[in-house]
Design an enzyme around this catalytic site. Sequence first.
Site, PDB file in Angstrom:
ATOM      1  N   GLY A  81       0.816  -1.216   0.000  1.00  0.00           N
ATOM      2  CA  GLY A  81       0.000   0.000   0.000  1.00  0.00           C
ATOM      3  C   GLY A  81       0.846   1.261   0.000  1.00  0.00           C
ATOM      4  O   GLY A  81       1.960   1.280   0.516  1.00  0.00           O
ATOM      5  N   ARG A 145       1.054  -5.575  -5.036  1.00  0.00           N
ATOM      6  CA  ARG A 145       1.042  -6.483  -3.882  1.00  0.00           C
ATOM      7  C   ARG A 145       1.519  -7.897  -4.206  1.00  0.00           C
ATOM      8  O   ARG A 145       1.350  -8.806  -3.393  1.00  0.00           O
ATOM      9  CB  ARG A 145      -0.359  -6.535  -3.272  1.00  0.00           C
ATOM     10  CG  ARG A 145      -0.778  -5.264  -2.552  1.00  0.00           C
ATOM     11  CD  ARG A 145      -1.907  -5.514  -1.580  1.00  0.00           C
ATOM     12  NE  ARG A 145      -2.330  -4.303  -0.905  1.00  0.00           N
ATOM     13  CZ  ARG A 145      -1.762  -3.826   0.204  1.00  0.00           C
ATOM     14  NH1 ARG A 145      -0.753  -4.460   0.745  1.00  0.00           N
ATOM     15  NH2 ARG A 145      -2.203  -2.724   0.758  1.00  0.00           N
ATOM     16  N   ASP A 176       5.757  -8.066   5.430  1.00  0.00           N
ATOM     17  CA  ASP A 176       5.837  -9.192   4.494  1.00  0.00           C
ATOM     18  C   ASP A 176       6.876  -8.944   3.400  1.00  0.00           C
ATOM     19  O   ASP A 176       7.654  -9.830   3.058  1.00  0.00           O
ATOM     20  CB  ASP A 176       4.476  -9.431   3.815  1.00  0.00           C
ATOM     21  CG  ASP A 176       3.537 -10.196   4.738  1.00  0.00           C
ATOM     22  OD1 ASP A 176       4.019 -10.744   5.743  1.00  0.00           O
ATOM     23  OD2 ASP A 176       2.326 -10.225   4.451  1.00  0.00           O
ATOM     24  N   LYS A 202       8.253   0.534   5.407  1.00  0.00           N
ATOM     25  CA  LYS A 202       7.124   1.351   4.948  1.00  0.00           C
ATOM     26  C   LYS A 202       5.809   0.782   5.431  1.00  0.00           C
ATOM     27  O   LYS A 202       5.649  -0.437   5.437  1.00  0.00           O
ATOM     28  CB  LYS A 202       7.126   1.358   3.413  1.00  0.00           C
ATOM     29  CG  LYS A 202       5.920   1.976   2.767  1.00  0.00           C
ATOM     30  CD  LYS A 202       5.209   1.054   1.778  1.00  0.00           C
ATOM     31  CE  LYS A 202       4.500  -0.075   2.449  1.00  0.00           C
ATOM     32  NZ  LYS A 202       3.555  -0.809   1.613  1.00  0.00           N
ATOM     33  N   THR A 203       4.897   1.542   5.866  1.00  0.00           N
ATOM     34  CA  THR A 203       3.468   1.254   6.017  1.00  0.00           C
ATOM     35  C   THR A 203       2.822   2.290   6.919  1.00  0.00           C
ATOM     36  O   THR A 203       3.348   2.602   7.997  1.00  0.00           O
ATOM     37  CB  THR A 203       3.132  -0.153   6.556  1.00  0.00           C
ATOM     38  OG1 THR A 203       1.710  -0.238   6.676  1.00  0.00           O
ATOM     39  CG2 THR A 203       3.745  -0.511   7.897  1.00  0.00           C
ATOM     40  N   ASP A 205       0.336   1.772   8.507  1.00  0.00           N
ATOM     41  CA  ASP A 205      -0.246   1.046   9.643  1.00  0.00           C
ATOM     42  C   ASP A 205       0.618   1.134  10.906  1.00  0.00           C
ATOM     43  O   ASP A 205       0.141   0.873  12.007  1.00  0.00           O
ATOM     44  CB  ASP A 205      -0.455  -0.435   9.297  1.00  0.00           C
ATOM     45  CG  ASP A 205      -1.539  -0.620   8.240  1.00  0.00           C
ATOM     46  OD1 ASP A 205      -2.057   0.395   7.744  1.00  0.00           O
ATOM     47  OD2 ASP A 205      -1.858  -1.778   7.905  1.00  0.00           O
ATOM     48  N   GLY A 251      -5.749   0.556   8.898  1.00  0.00           N
ATOM     49  CA  GLY A 251      -4.847  -0.214   9.734  1.00  0.00           C
ATOM     50  C   GLY A 251      -5.325  -1.642   9.628  1.00  0.00           C
ATOM     51  O   GLY A 251      -6.245  -2.044  10.341  1.00  0.00           O
TER      52      GLY A 251
HETATM   53  P1  FBP Z   1       0.642  -1.947   3.595  1.00  0.00           P
HETATM   54  O1  FBP Z   1       0.667  -2.807   4.813  1.00  0.00           O
HETATM   55  O2  FBP Z   1       0.995  -2.651   2.359  1.00  0.00           O
HETATM   56  O3  FBP Z   1       1.455  -0.707   3.795  1.00  0.00           O
HETATM   57  O4  FBP Z   1      -0.851  -1.420   3.361  1.00  0.00           O
HETATM   58  C1  FBP Z   1      -1.615  -0.996   4.422  1.00  0.00           C
HETATM   59  C2  FBP Z   1      -3.017  -0.606   4.026  1.00  0.00           C
HETATM   60  O5  FBP Z   1      -3.107   0.773   3.770  1.00  0.00           O
HETATM   61  C3  FBP Z   1      -3.987  -1.015   5.137  1.00  0.00           C
HETATM   62  O6  FBP Z   1      -4.099   0.004   6.084  1.00  0.00           O
HETATM   63  C4  FBP Z   1      -5.236  -1.345   4.396  1.00  0.00           C
HETATM   64  O7  FBP Z   1      -5.987  -2.326   5.045  1.00  0.00           O
HETATM   65  C5  FBP Z   1      -4.740  -1.895   3.096  1.00  0.00           C
HETATM   66  O8  FBP Z   1      -3.475  -1.305   2.877  1.00  0.00           O
HETATM   67  C6  FBP Z   1      -5.655  -1.597   1.945  1.00  0.00           C
HETATM   68  O9  FBP Z   1      -5.189  -2.261   0.832  1.00  0.00           O
HETATM   69  P2  FBP Z   1      -5.522  -1.871  -0.664  1.00  0.00           P
HETATM   70  O10 FBP Z   1      -4.673  -0.695  -1.006  1.00  0.00           O
HETATM   71  O11 FBP Z   1      -5.095  -3.067  -1.429  1.00  0.00           O
HETATM   72  O12 FBP Z   1      -6.969  -1.542  -0.732  1.00  0.00           O
END
Ligand code: FBP
Length: 551
Positions: A81, A145, A176, A202-203, A205, A251
């Site tokens: 993300g 992803r 991951d 990075k994240t 979350d 999150g």
């Molecule tokens: P990452 O862990 O890859 O940084 O993504 C986090 C996130 O933003 C979460 O908070 C959320 O649940 C998810 O990605 C949403 O995923 P998508 O962008 O595939 O809708």
Amino acid sequence: MTQISALQQARAAYRPKLPPALNQGANIIAAAGAATTSAADCEKIAGLFKNTYGSPILTFEKNAAAAAGKALTVGVILSGGQAPGGHNVIAGLFDGLKSINSASKLYGFLRGPDGLIKSQYLELTAAIIDAYRNTGGFDMIGSGRTKLETPEQFELGRKHCAALGIDSLVIIGGDDSNTNACLLAEYYKSSGIPIKVVGCPKTIDGDLKNDQIEASFGFDTACRVYSELIGNIERDANSAKKYWHFIKLMGRSASHIALECALQTQPNIAIISEEVAERKMTLGEIVEDIARAVVKRAAAGNNFGVALIPEGLIEFIPEMKSLIAELNDLIAAEAAAFGQLSDPDEKLQFINSHLGRDSSFTFSSLPRSIQLQLCLDRDPHGNVQVSQIETEKMLAEMVAFRLKELKAEGLYQGKFSSQTHFFGYEGRCAAPSNYDADYCYSLGYTAAALLGNGKTGYMASVRNTTQPASEWTCGGIPITMMLNMERRHGADKPVIQKALVKLDGAPFLRFVSRREHWAAATDYVYPGPIQYFGPDEVCNQVTKTLELERN
Ligand code: FBP
């Protein structure tokens, strides 16, 4: 980009700060500490990472600039993300590589790990980098992803790197992706393939952190964006005095964002999933707690309020967790039969008739809209996509129902009208705060320095970030040090330990010490928008979480 905003134009000129060790460039020798061990399951991890296990922690120390180093050719991948600051990691990496040797080259693999597997790339020039400095988003090269985890993918990566003369890869991702960076580093080292692999944390979350990694980038900015919006809603609630706002915050799993936003904005209610799991709370108990707070405020004449709900909540409620696990298995096992059904009622009937007694009871107690959302397609790993489940609507609906019951019993005389919101995507691509702009640039620059030192299997680390950048330190943490074994899809796998909210940690304890007061009183804080220019106390603060954790 033919036209850019006035803010973007002004921010393009911002020069991110670096830890003093890197002020003379990234061509610097790292000082090595003692050998390290993994977070847990040392023997198993050592057996799986025979070539990279036990590497020492590396620290870059301030010393005179060395003569030009060897030119490096590096490939960079954005994984998962979006998170504010990703472009600055790439800019820092680019500048760091050029400081080592101006003939160094940087390729960006497009749309995440897929770009490496399919050999889709862009050579990143100074002009491209300059256009993205201090901007939000991942649109310079895109993200994806796809998991990089099989030897076939690693081989394709080797082949495509060889064709471009790439000697090193930088993977910018979450737990991951960094676990996979570690697997890739081990694979290349064990096969005698001279490609080095380094990761960056990075994240939004905030769940990729530990004793060595203070924060994952993007958390600071995303929480500031959400807190601005929550503050605005709080002010609206306190002005109109007629709505309860249920706000779900992103999150995937951990509740760090909800907790940080609660500390910044002081809402009436904030649910922390980790506490729900620890106390084994049922959905009914959560609804009861919220209803009780509504009743209490109504008794004081306040028929309004704000409740924060972490996105991952649903999977932390024990009965929902069992239901979701059963649903995942059922939908996977009956994919063909289930796929034939297009009528929503038929789908629900099919699910209900295949669930065990307890799960069927839980499923039936949910609003129909949520039942249908739980049946939606799984993500590539077979998991429910929690961002698509409208927990905020579910809770608002269930609280309304409970309040009707209480009214019928004469225990509630107030008025309840709700509004629901979901803040997630609004914050993931915001222009990085000064903290994230500096932190990310420093992470990228540190990654360049690690590669200049020929290191592999490391995560770039920038520390002491609660202090001014002039006191920041930087170096590399062996990724094997963060690993433990976890059960994933029926098998034990080495993974980076996900950092959930610690219930004995300072941020949660601060929240607990204030929440009763916030529930009853209207003691909102309105943080306002991120400020990029101005006094330190307005534009250079760290998150409350980091401040409380580190001080
Ligand atoms: P990452 O862990 O890859 O940084 O993504 C986090 C996130 O933003 C979460 O908070 C959320 O649940 C998810 O990605 C949403 O995923 P998508 O962008 O595939 O809708």
